[in-house]
Design an enzyme around this catalytic site. Sequence first.
Site, PDB file in Angstrom:
ATOM      1  N   LYS A  53       0.823  -1.209   0.000  1.00 52.38           N
ATOM      2  CA  LYS A  53       0.000   0.000   0.000  1.00 52.38           C
ATOM      3  C   LYS A  53       0.868   1.274   0.000  1.00 52.38           C
ATOM      4  O   LYS A  53       2.076   1.210   0.258  1.00 52.38           O
ATOM      5  CB  LYS A  53      -0.944  -0.036   1.206  1.00 52.38           C
ATOM      6  CG  LYS A  53      -1.938  -1.220   1.134  1.00 52.38           C
ATOM      7  CD  LYS A  53      -2.942  -1.174   2.281  1.00 52.38           C
ATOM      8  CE  LYS A  53      -3.907  -2.347   2.182  1.00 52.38           C
ATOM      9  NZ  LYS A  53      -4.950  -2.276   3.242  1.00 52.38           N
TER      10      LYS A  53
ATOM     11  N   TYR B 242     -12.379  -1.851  -3.624  1.00 53.33           N
ATOM     12  CA  TYR B 242     -12.889  -1.987  -2.252  1.00 53.33           C
ATOM     13  C   TYR B 242     -14.410  -1.823  -2.179  1.00 53.33           C
ATOM     14  O   TYR B 242     -14.949  -1.495  -1.119  1.00 53.33           O
ATOM     15  CB  TYR B 242     -12.183  -0.989  -1.329  1.00 53.33           C
ATOM     16  CG  TYR B 242     -10.809  -1.444  -0.881  1.00 53.33           C
ATOM     17  CD1 TYR B 242     -10.664  -2.561  -0.046  1.00 53.33           C
ATOM     18  CD2 TYR B 242      -9.657  -0.786  -1.273  1.00 53.33           C
ATOM     19  CE1 TYR B 242      -9.408  -2.999   0.370  1.00 53.33           C
ATOM     20  CE2 TYR B 242      -8.389  -1.217  -0.855  1.00 53.33           C
ATOM     21  CZ  TYR B 242      -8.285  -2.323  -0.032  1.00 53.33           C
ATOM     22  OH  TYR B 242      -7.049  -2.753   0.395  1.00 53.33           O
TER      23      TYR B 242
ATOM     24  N   ASN C 227      -2.045   0.207   6.513  1.00 54.01           N
ATOM     25  CA  ASN C 227      -1.554  -1.023   7.143  1.00 54.01           C
ATOM     26  C   ASN C 227      -0.661  -1.850   6.217  1.00 54.01           C
ATOM     27  O   ASN C 227      -0.667  -3.078   6.269  1.00 54.01           O
ATOM     28  CB  ASN C 227      -2.718  -1.831   7.731  1.00 54.01           C
ATOM     29  CG  ASN C 227      -3.739  -2.251   6.692  1.00 54.01           C
ATOM     30  OD1 ASN C 227      -3.585  -1.946   5.514  1.00 54.01           O
ATOM     31  ND2 ASN C 227      -4.762  -2.963   7.118  1.00 54.01           N
TER      32      ASN C 227
ATOM     33  N   HIS D  19      -2.080  -5.483   1.484  1.00 55.70           N
ATOM     34  CA  HIS D  19      -3.368  -6.155   1.318  1.00 55.70           C
ATOM     35  C   HIS D  19      -3.107  -7.634   1.085  1.00 55.70           C
ATOM     36  O   HIS D  19      -2.115  -7.995   0.452  1.00 55.70           O
ATOM     37  CB  HIS D  19      -4.107  -5.582   0.098  1.00 55.70           C
ATOM     38  CG  HIS D  19      -5.219  -6.464  -0.390  1.00 55.70           C
ATOM     39  ND1 HIS D  19      -6.449  -6.498   0.225  1.00 55.70           N
ATOM     40  CD2 HIS D  19      -5.263  -7.377  -1.397  1.00 55.70           C
ATOM     41  CE1 HIS D  19      -7.213  -7.398  -0.411  1.00 55.70           C
ATOM     42  NE2 HIS D  19      -6.519  -7.941  -1.396  1.00 55.70           N
TER      43      HIS D  19
ATOM     44  N   GLU E 204      -9.248 -10.486  -7.817  1.00 49.79           N
ATOM     45  CA  GLU E 204      -8.288  -9.390  -7.618  1.00 49.79           C
ATOM     46  C   GLU E 204      -7.093  -9.520  -8.567  1.00 49.79           C
ATOM     47  O   GLU E 204      -6.622  -8.516  -9.121  1.00 49.79           O
ATOM     48  CB  GLU E 204      -7.849  -9.363  -6.155  1.00 49.79           C
ATOM     49  CG  GLU E 204      -8.993  -8.972  -5.228  1.00 49.79           C
ATOM     50  CD  GLU E 204      -8.722  -9.208  -3.753  1.00 49.79           C
ATOM     51  OE1 GLU E 204      -9.628  -8.959  -2.937  1.00 49.79           O
ATOM     52  OE2 GLU E 204      -7.589  -9.643  -3.400  1.00 49.79           O
TER      53      GLU E 204
HETATM   54  P1  ATP Z   1      -7.090  -5.975   3.207  1.00 46.34           P
HETATM   55  O1  ATP Z   1      -8.410  -6.308   2.541  1.00 46.34           O
HETATM   56  O2  ATP Z   1      -6.524  -4.628   2.756  1.00 46.34           O
HETATM   57  O3  ATP Z   1      -6.104  -7.084   3.111  1.00 46.34           O
HETATM   58  P2  ATP Z   1      -8.176  -6.772   5.722  1.00 46.34           P
HETATM   59  O4  ATP Z   1      -8.789  -7.880   4.958  1.00 46.34           O
HETATM   60  O5  ATP Z   1      -7.279  -7.108   6.873  1.00 46.34           O
HETATM   61  O6  ATP Z   1      -7.355  -5.812   4.763  1.00 46.34           O
HETATM   62  P3  ATP Z   1     -10.693  -5.400   5.570  1.00 46.34           P
HETATM   63  O7  ATP Z   1     -11.728  -5.545   6.613  1.00 46.34           O
HETATM   64  O8  ATP Z   1     -10.867  -6.104   4.266  1.00 46.34           O
HETATM   65  O9  ATP Z   1      -9.293  -5.775   6.247  1.00 46.34           O
HETATM   66  O10 ATP Z   1     -10.513  -3.843   5.310  1.00 46.34           O
HETATM   67  C1  ATP Z   1      -9.915  -3.374   4.107  1.00 46.34           C
HETATM   68  C2  ATP Z   1      -9.010  -2.217   4.439  1.00 46.34           C
HETATM   69  O11 ATP Z   1      -9.808  -1.138   4.909  1.00 46.34           O
HETATM   70  C3  ATP Z   1      -8.016  -2.462   5.574  1.00 46.34           C
HETATM   71  O12 ATP Z   1      -6.847  -3.121   5.172  1.00 46.34           O
HETATM   72  C4  ATP Z   1      -7.723  -1.054   6.022  1.00 46.34           C
HETATM   73  O13 ATP Z   1      -6.798  -0.410   5.120  1.00 46.34           O
HETATM   74  C5  ATP Z   1      -9.083  -0.395   5.905  1.00 46.34           C
HETATM   75  N1  ATP Z   1      -9.840  -0.481   7.159  1.00 46.34           N
HETATM   76  C6  ATP Z   1     -10.428  -1.570   7.699  1.00 46.34           C
HETATM   77  N2  ATP Z   1     -11.037  -1.282   8.858  1.00 46.34           N
HETATM   78  C7  ATP Z   1     -10.823   0.051   9.059  1.00 46.34           C
HETATM   79  C8  ATP Z   1     -11.191   0.970  10.070  1.00 46.34           C
HETATM   80  N3  ATP Z   1     -11.910   0.593  11.137  1.00 46.34           N
HETATM   81  N4  ATP Z   1     -10.789   2.261   9.935  1.00 46.34           N
HETATM   82  C9  ATP Z   1     -10.073   2.670   8.869  1.00 46.34           C
HETATM   83  N5  ATP Z   1      -9.701   1.851   7.863  1.00 46.34           N
HETATM   84  C10 ATP Z   1     -10.060   0.557   7.957  1.00 46.34           C
HETATM   85 MG    MG Z   2      -9.911  -7.607   3.189  1.00 45.38          MG
END
Ligand code: ATP
Ligand code: MG
Length: 138
Positions: A10, A50, A113, A116, A127
Amino acid sequence: MSQITFTMFKPDAVVNGYAGKILNDITEAGFAIIAFKYTKLSPEMAGKFYAVHQERGFYNDLVSYMSSGPIYVAILQKVNAVADFRTLIGATDPSKAEAGTIRAKYAKSIEANAVHGSDSDENANIEANFFFTQFERF
Ligand code: ATP
Ligand code: MG
Protein backbone atom coordinates in the site's frame (compact mmCIF):
# COMPACT_ATOMS: atom_id res chain seq x y z
CA MET A 1 -1.93 -28.23 -4.80
CA SER A 2 -0.55 -24.74 -5.20
CA GLN A 3 -2.92 -21.82 -4.94
CA ILE A 4 -2.61 -18.12 -5.64
CA THR A 5 -3.24 -15.07 -3.55
CA PHE A 6 -3.07 -11.40 -4.47
CA THR A 7 -1.24 -8.63 -2.60
CA MET A 8 -0.73 -4.88 -2.78
CA PHE A 9 2.07 -3.00 -1.01
CA LYS A 10 0.00 0.00 0.00
CA PRO A 11 1.04 3.68 -0.40
CA ASP A 12 2.40 3.95 3.16
CA ALA A 13 4.71 0.95 2.70
CA VAL A 14 6.01 2.35 -0.60
CA VAL A 15 6.52 5.94 0.62
CA ASN A 16 8.24 4.70 3.79
CA GLY A 17 10.68 2.60 1.76
CA TYR A 18 9.56 -0.85 2.95
CA ALA A 19 8.79 -2.46 -0.42
CA GLY A 20 12.12 -4.31 -0.65
CA LYS A 21 11.89 -5.63 2.92
CA ILE A 22 8.29 -6.79 2.40
CA LEU A 23 9.21 -8.54 -0.84
CA ASN A 24 12.05 -10.29 0.99
CA ASP A 25 9.73 -11.43 3.82
CA ILE A 26 7.30 -12.82 1.23
CA THR A 27 9.91 -14.84 -0.67
CA GLU A 28 11.57 -16.04 2.57
CA ALA A 29 8.15 -17.37 3.63
CA GLY A 30 8.08 -19.59 0.54
CA PHE A 31 5.80 -17.68 -1.83
CA ALA A 32 6.66 -17.62 -5.53
CA ILE A 33 6.04 -14.29 -7.26
CA ILE A 34 4.27 -15.11 -10.51
CA ALA A 35 3.29 -11.52 -11.45
CA PHE A 36 4.54 -8.14 -10.20
CA LYS A 37 4.13 -4.46 -11.12
CA TYR A 38 4.44 -0.88 -9.88
CA THR A 39 1.28 1.14 -10.50
CA LYS A 40 -1.10 3.72 -9.04
CA LEU A 41 -4.85 3.40 -8.48
CA SER A 42 -7.19 6.15 -9.62
CA PRO A 43 -9.95 6.95 -7.09
CA GLU A 44 -12.38 5.11 -9.43
CA MET A 45 -10.24 1.96 -9.46
CA ALA A 46 -9.70 2.06 -5.69
CA GLY A 47 -13.45 2.46 -5.22
CA LYS A 48 -14.11 -0.56 -7.40
CA PHE A 49 -11.45 -2.67 -5.72
CA TYR A 50 -12.89 -1.99 -2.25
CA ALA A 51 -16.56 -1.88 -3.35
CA VAL A 52 -17.47 -4.55 -0.75
CA HIS A 53 -16.74 -1.93 1.91
CA GLN A 54 -18.83 0.88 0.38
CA GLU A 55 -21.34 0.91 3.25
CA ARG A 56 -18.60 1.20 5.89
CA GLY A 57 -17.80 4.53 7.53
CA PHE A 58 -14.14 4.34 6.49
CA TYR A 59 -14.83 3.75 2.75
CA ASN A 60 -14.26 7.30 1.41
CA ASP A 61 -11.06 7.70 3.43
CA LEU A 62 -9.87 4.28 2.30
CA VAL A 63 -10.47 5.12 -1.38
CA SER A 64 -8.60 8.43 -1.15
CA TYR A 65 -5.78 6.83 0.82
CA MET A 66 -5.39 3.91 -1.62
CA SER A 67 -5.23 6.33 -4.57
CA SER A 68 -2.84 8.75 -2.80
CA GLY A 69 0.40 7.25 -4.12
CA PRO A 70 1.99 4.43 -6.08
CA ILE A 71 1.68 0.81 -5.00
CA TYR A 72 3.23 -2.53 -5.92
CA VAL A 73 0.83 -5.35 -6.83
CA ALA A 74 1.67 -9.04 -7.09
CA ILE A 75 0.25 -12.51 -7.54
CA LEU A 76 1.80 -15.01 -5.13
CA GLN A 77 1.76 -18.79 -5.42
CA LYS A 78 2.15 -21.35 -2.65
CA VAL A 79 0.38 -24.31 -1.09
CA ASN A 80 -2.38 -22.80 1.10
CA ALA A 81 -1.50 -19.34 -0.27
CA VAL A 82 -4.54 -17.35 0.94
CA ALA A 83 -4.49 -18.50 4.57
CA ASP A 84 -0.69 -18.59 4.89
CA PHE A 85 -0.38 -15.06 3.50
CA ARG A 86 -3.01 -13.74 5.94
CA THR A 87 -0.94 -15.30 8.74
CA LEU A 88 2.26 -13.71 7.38
CA ILE A 89 0.71 -10.21 7.23
CA GLY A 90 -1.09 -10.28 10.63
CA ALA A 91 -4.24 -8.54 11.86
CA THR A 92 -5.81 -5.58 10.02
CA ASP A 93 -4.98 -3.30 12.99
CA PRO A 94 -1.17 -3.36 13.30
CA SER A 95 -1.38 -2.74 17.05
CA LYS A 96 -3.12 -6.14 17.27
CA ALA A 97 -0.89 -7.91 14.73
CA GLU A 98 1.36 -10.65 16.07
CA ALA A 99 5.05 -9.72 16.48
CA GLY A 100 7.09 -10.52 13.39
CA THR A 101 4.18 -10.16 10.96
CA ILE A 102 4.48 -7.71 8.07
CA ARG A 103 1.86 -5.35 9.49
CA ALA A 104 3.42 -5.44 12.98
CA LYS A 105 6.78 -4.50 11.46
CA TYR A 106 5.86 -1.98 8.76
CA ALA A 107 2.28 -0.67 9.15
CA LYS A 108 1.42 2.78 10.53
CA SER A 109 -2.30 2.49 11.36
CA ILE A 110 -5.45 0.41 10.79
CA GLU A 111 -5.92 2.25 7.45
CA ALA A 112 -2.29 2.61 6.36
CA ASN A 113 -1.55 -1.02 7.14
CA ALA A 114 1.27 -1.71 4.66
CA VAL A 115 -0.22 -4.59 2.66
CA HIS A 116 -3.37 -6.16 1.32
CA GLY A 117 -3.99 -9.90 1.22
CA SER A 118 -6.93 -11.67 -0.45
CA ASP A 119 -9.44 -13.24 1.94
CA SER A 120 -10.54 -16.24 -0.19
CA ASP A 121 -9.53 -18.23 -3.29
CA GLU A 122 -12.44 -16.68 -5.17
CA ASN A 123 -11.40 -13.12 -4.31
CA ALA A 124 -7.74 -13.92 -5.04
CA ASN A 125 -8.72 -14.74 -8.63
CA ILE A 126 -11.01 -11.71 -8.98
CA GLU A 127 -8.29 -9.39 -7.62
CA ALA A 128 -5.49 -10.95 -9.72
CA ASN A 129 -7.66 -10.51 -12.83
CA PHE A 130 -8.35 -6.88 -11.86
CA PHE A 131 -4.63 -6.04 -12.30
CA PHE A 132 -3.03 -8.66 -14.55
CA THR A 133 -3.62 -10.29 -17.93
CA GLN A 134 -2.57 -13.90 -18.59
CA PHE A 135 0.46 -12.55 -20.51
CA GLU A 136 1.84 -10.95 -17.32
CA ARG A 137 1.98 -14.20 -15.29
CA PHE A 138 4.93 -16.58 -15.39
P1 ATP B 1 -7.09 -5.97 3.21
O1 ATP B 1 -8.41 -6.31 2.54
O2 ATP B 1 -6.52 -4.63 2.76
O3 ATP B 1 -6.10 -7.08 3.11
P2 ATP B 1 -8.18 -6.77 5.72
O4 ATP B 1 -8.79 -7.88 4.96
O5 ATP B 1 -7.28 -7.11 6.87
O6 ATP B 1 -7.36 -5.81 4.76
P3 ATP B 1 -10.69 -5.40 5.57
O7 ATP B 1 -11.73 -5.55 6.61
O8 ATP B 1 -10.87 -6.10 4.27
O9 ATP B 1 -9.29 -5.77 6.25
O10 ATP B 1 -10.51 -3.84 5.31
C1 ATP B 1 -9.91 -3.37 4.11
C2 ATP B 1 -9.01 -2.22 4.44
O11 ATP B 1 -9.81 -1.14 4.91
C3 ATP B 1 -8.02 -2.46 5.57
O12 ATP B 1 -6.85 -3.12 5.17
C4 ATP B 1 -7.72 -1.05 6.02
O13 ATP B 1 -6.80 -0.41 5.12
C5 ATP B 1 -9.08 -0.40 5.90
N1 ATP B 1 -9.84 -0.48 7.16
C6 ATP B 1 -10.43 -1.57 7.70
N2 ATP B 1 -11.04 -1.28 8.86
C7 ATP B 1 -10.82 0.05 9.06
C8 ATP B 1 -11.19 0.97 10.07
N3 ATP B 1 -11.91 0.59 11.14
N4 ATP B 1 -10.79 2.26 9.94
C9 ATP B 1 -10.07 2.67 8.87
N5 ATP B 1 -9.70 1.85 7.86
C10 ATP B 1 -10.06 0.56 7.96
MG1 MG C 1 -9.91 -7.61 3.19
